[in-house]
Design an enzyme around this catalytic site. Structure first.
Site, mmCIF file in Angstrom:
data_model
loop_
_atom_site.group_PDB
_atom_site.id
_atom_site.type_symbol
_atom_site.label_atom_id
_atom_site.label_comp_id
_atom_site.label_asym_id
_atom_site.label_seq_id
_atom_site.Cartn_x
_atom_site.Cartn_y
_atom_site.Cartn_z
ATOM 1 N N THR A 1 -11.994 -15.470 8.175
ATOM 2 C CA THR A 1 -12.640 -15.831 6.842
ATOM 3 C C THR A 1 -13.156 -17.043 6.736
ATOM 4 O O THR A 1 -12.556 -17.929 7.161
ATOM 5 C CB THR A 1 -11.827 -15.150 5.549
ATOM 6 N N GLU B 1 -12.890 -18.841 4.046
ATOM 7 C CA GLU B 1 -12.152 -19.245 3.001
ATOM 8 C C GLU B 1 -10.938 -20.321 3.633
ATOM 9 O O GLU B 1 -10.502 -21.197 2.926
ATOM 10 C CB GLU B 1 -11.475 -18.252 2.155
HETATM 11 P P1 NAD Z 1 -9.658 -4.266 3.328
HETATM 12 O O1 NAD Z 1 -8.601 -4.937 2.268
HETATM 13 O O2 NAD Z 1 -10.572 -3.403 2.804
HETATM 14 O O3 NAD Z 1 -8.879 -3.573 4.570
HETATM 15 C C1 NAD Z 1 -7.783 -3.854 5.235
HETATM 16 C C2 NAD Z 1 -7.310 -2.774 6.081
HETATM 17 O O4 NAD Z 1 -5.925 -3.295 6.615
HETATM 18 C C3 NAD Z 1 -6.948 -1.500 5.287
HETATM 19 O O5 NAD Z 1 -7.395 -0.341 5.882
HETATM 20 C C4 NAD Z 1 -5.301 -1.676 5.073
HETATM 21 O O6 NAD Z 1 -4.748 -0.184 5.247
HETATM 22 C C5 NAD Z 1 -4.983 -2.222 6.489
HETATM 23 N N1 NAD Z 1 -3.841 -2.847 6.615
HETATM 24 C C6 NAD Z 1 -3.365 -3.671 5.530
HETATM 25 N N2 NAD Z 1 -1.882 -4.204 5.885
HETATM 26 C C7 NAD Z 1 -1.770 -3.689 7.081
HETATM 27 C C8 NAD Z 1 -0.633 -3.435 8.005
HETATM 28 N N3 NAD Z 1 0.532 -4.319 7.623
HETATM 29 N N4 NAD Z 1 -0.631 -3.065 9.164
HETATM 30 C C9 NAD Z 1 -1.776 -2.085 9.554
HETATM 31 N N5 NAD Z 1 -2.918 -2.109 8.805
HETATM 32 C C10 NAD Z 1 -2.985 -2.739 7.621
HETATM 33 O O7 NAD Z 1 -10.194 -5.668 4.021
HETATM 34 P P2 NAD Z 1 -11.788 -6.001 4.705
HETATM 35 O O8 NAD Z 1 -12.231 -6.568 3.356
HETATM 36 O O9 NAD Z 1 -12.247 -4.973 5.397
HETATM 37 O O10 NAD Z 1 -11.397 -6.955 5.509
HETATM 38 C C11 NAD Z 1 -10.822 -7.073 6.744
HETATM 39 C C12 NAD Z 1 -10.644 -8.151 7.590
HETATM 40 O O11 NAD Z 1 -11.866 -9.091 7.625
HETATM 41 C C13 NAD Z 1 -9.583 -9.242 6.939
HETATM 42 O O12 NAD Z 1 -8.745 -9.420 7.908
HETATM 43 C C14 NAD Z 1 -9.927 -10.054 6.233
HETATM 44 O O13 NAD Z 1 -9.294 -11.384 6.160
HETATM 45 C C15 NAD Z 1 -11.505 -10.374 6.902
HETATM 46 N N6 NAD Z 1 -12.674 -10.823 6.191
HETATM 47 C C16 NAD Z 1 -12.997 -10.032 5.127
HETATM 48 C C17 NAD Z 1 -14.044 -10.329 4.359
HETATM 49 C C18 NAD Z 1 -14.510 -9.867 3.073
HETATM 50 O O14 NAD Z 1 -15.724 -10.452 2.591
HETATM 51 N N7 NAD Z 1 -14.131 -8.804 2.732
HETATM 52 C C19 NAD Z 1 -14.831 -11.651 4.859
HETATM 53 C C20 NAD Z 1 -14.340 -12.430 5.926
HETATM 54 C C21 NAD Z 1 -13.344 -11.826 6.551
HETATM 55 P P1 TYD Z 2 -13.912 -11.369 -4.764
HETATM 56 O O1 TYD Z 2 -14.926 -10.274 -4.642
HETATM 57 O O2 TYD Z 2 -12.518 -11.390 -5.136
HETATM 58 O O3 TYD Z 2 -13.941 -12.297 -3.391
HETATM 59 P P2 TYD Z 2 -13.420 -13.933 -2.921
HETATM 60 O O4 TYD Z 2 -12.585 -14.371 -4.144
HETATM 61 O O5 TYD Z 2 -12.939 -13.427 -1.703
HETATM 62 O O6 TYD Z 2 -14.727 -14.502 -2.717
HETATM 63 O O7 TYD Z 2 -14.790 -12.526 -5.716
HETATM 64 C C1 TYD Z 2 -15.974 -13.146 -5.493
HETATM 65 C C2 TYD Z 2 -16.265 -14.027 -6.579
HETATM 66 O O8 TYD Z 2 -16.423 -13.422 -7.940
HETATM 67 C C3 TYD Z 2 -15.272 -15.144 -6.856
HETATM 68 O O9 TYD Z 2 -15.891 -16.336 -7.157
HETATM 69 C C4 TYD Z 2 -14.329 -14.769 -8.018
HETATM 70 C C5 TYD Z 2 -15.344 -14.015 -8.954
HETATM 71 N N1 TYD Z 2 -14.812 -12.923 -9.633
HETATM 72 C C6 TYD Z 2 -15.194 -12.768 -11.069
HETATM 73 O O10 TYD Z 2 -15.983 -13.693 -11.484
HETATM 74 N N2 TYD Z 2 -14.637 -11.671 -11.659
HETATM 75 C C7 TYD Z 2 -14.145 -10.551 -11.079
HETATM 76 O O11 TYD Z 2 -13.665 -9.671 -11.788
HETATM 77 C C8 TYD Z 2 -13.940 -10.794 -9.616
HETATM 78 C C9 TYD Z 2 -12.989 -9.475 -8.835
HETATM 79 C C10 TYD Z 2 -14.165 -11.673 -8.944
#
Ligand code: NAD
Ligand code: TYD
Length: 349
Positions: A131, A133
């Site tokens: 990420t 972040e």
């Molecule tokens: P998510 O929370 O939707 O999914 C995570 C998945 O991992 C789930 O299916 C869960 O069952 C599985 N999981 C959790 N713990 C586990 C374990 N111990 N063993 C095996 N499986 C396990 O997450 P996401 O939003 O799809 O994110 C996926 C990846 O992308 C993460 O590594 C996250 O850090 C990264 N990422 C996410 C975002 C975003 O905006 N969502 C952005 C950048 C990077």
């Molecule tokens: P989120 O979807 O949790 O992603 P991340 O914290 O990983 O960026 O949140 C996106 C932005 O929205 C973040 O600045 C936190 C804010 N936020 C709210 O204002 N209200 C909410 O209920 C949530 C879940 C997030």
């Protein structure tokens, strides 16, 4: 024929990635390894679950013995690692779960691969999905590049930063062929409704308050999830070993502006009075340590591998809102917890 194992394939991004690989590469065997935590939902993959090149394995990346068995059974050539605890607010209330899965789980996976592959890394690749972040928080100006110093500020981003460091350490120390990407916030279908965009869509539909943290001027760079899957494919096949690529949507929104746009899109789709859902916006207590702004410079990926985001912001938000309205049952089953019984019904029943 090559075998690609994707961890976290039942989650939000993972399920889009699994579908992308299963459909685009019929000659690859795709193994989806997922522990099915609250965030894992196999119903996301109903349309591909009977594909001949798809296999699901229930497994936890922190379970050394279980992982070894699954890896010896499938002997993957490539691993794309997405399994993680992913929600910042949960990391604030329970940091240890993030250390266990994101740090220890990742190191466990790296060790499993070293044991499986030995020193024969020909045609092998470990891809770590991370990420933006990890880079910390920006002011009004500037962008994160691949050179930006790590400065994680939440337990979630600290755990992802630690996992990134371990992946690079295994490249430098043991020669493991790794590639990494750091991506901005994703949005789209199948997003678990604890995250901002699906939560707001759900609450507008149900005419519930829309919680906006702090002053609402926190800024995120939003990327269409299918563009992320495409970028991962591009980097997995073309990225240079040992390198990191930033992925971003070039699509910055202040939270309050984003919530207002979602209100307007939903009013239109639901045939409500224009502007009426905005009355649901409720400013609430801020998130502790809330990062002010994330913004990605993805020019390395564009210049080296030609990837760019495909979709215009408001078009993507509209598509997402439509998807949630058309998939009411998915949302109901996620909200009620019924989706968690799907594995037993489908695979053990
Ligand atoms: P998510 O929370 O939707 O999914 C995570 C998945 O991992 C789930 O299916 C869960 O069952 C599985 N999981 C959790 N713990 C586990 C374990 N111990 N063993 C095996 N499986 C396990 O997450 P996401 O939003 O799809 O994110 C996926 C990846 O992308 C993460 O590594 C996250 O850090 C990264 N990422 C996410 C975002 C975003 O905006 N969502 C952005 C950048 C990077
Ligand atoms: P989120 O979807 O949790 O992603 P991340 O914290 O990983 O960026 O949140 C996106 C932005 O929205 C973040 O600045 C936190 C804010 N936020 C709210 O204002 N209200 C909410 O209920 C949530 C879940 C997030």
């Amino acid at each position: 024929m090559q075998t690609i194992l994707i961890t976290g394939g039942a989650g939000f991004i993972g399920s889009h990635l699994v579908r992308h690989f299963v459909q685009k590469y019929p000659d690859y065997k795709i193994v989806n390894l997922d522990a099915l935590t609250y965030a894992g939902n196999l119903e996301n993959l109903r349309d591909v679950e009977h594909s001949p090149n798809y296999v699901f394995e229930k497994g936890d990346i922190t379970d050394t013995v279980g992982l070894k068995d699954i890896f010896e059974k499938h002997r993957p050539d490539g691993v794309i690692h997405l399994a993680a605890e992913s929600h910042v607010d949960r990391s604030i209330s329970n940091p240890m779960a993030f250390v266990e899965t994101n740090v220890m789980g990742t190191v466990n996976l790296l060790n499993t691969l070293r044991n499986l592959w030995g020193n024969d890394f020909a045609n092998k690749r470990f891809y770590h999905v991370s990420t933006d972040e990890v880079y910390g928080s920006l002011g009004e100006e500037g962008f994160f590049t691949e050179e930006t110093r790590y400065d994680p500020r939440s337990p979630y981003s600290a755990s992802k930063a630690a996992s990134d460091h371990f992946v690079r350490a295994y490249f430098h120390t043991y020669g493991l062929p790794v590639v990494l990407s750091n991506c901005s916030n994703n949005y789209g279908p199948n997003h678990f409704p604890e995250k901002l965009i699906p939560l707001v869509i759900k609450n507008i539909k149900e005419e519930k308050p829309l919680p906006v943290y702090g002053d609402g001027k926190y800024t995120r760079d939003w990327l269409w999830v299918k563009d992320h899957a495409e970028a991962i494919d591009t980097i997995f096949h073309g990225g240079r070993v040992g390198e990191t690529y930033n992925i971003g949507g070039n699509n910055e929104w202040k939270n309050i502006d984003l919530v207002e746009v979602l209100c307007d899109i939903m009013d239109e789709l639901l045939g409500r009075e224009p502007g009426s859902s905005r009355r649901l916006i409720t400013f609430v207590k801020d998130r502790p340590g809330h990062d002010r702004r994330y913004a990605i410079d993805a020019s390395k990926l564009k210049n080296e591998l030609g990837w760019q985001p495909s979709i215009h912001a408001e078009e993507g938000f509209r598509e997402t809102a439509k998807w949630y309205l058309e998939n009411e049952e998915w949302l109901l089953r996620v909200s009620s917890g019924e989706y968690q019984q799907y594995y037993e019904q489908q695979y053990e029943g």
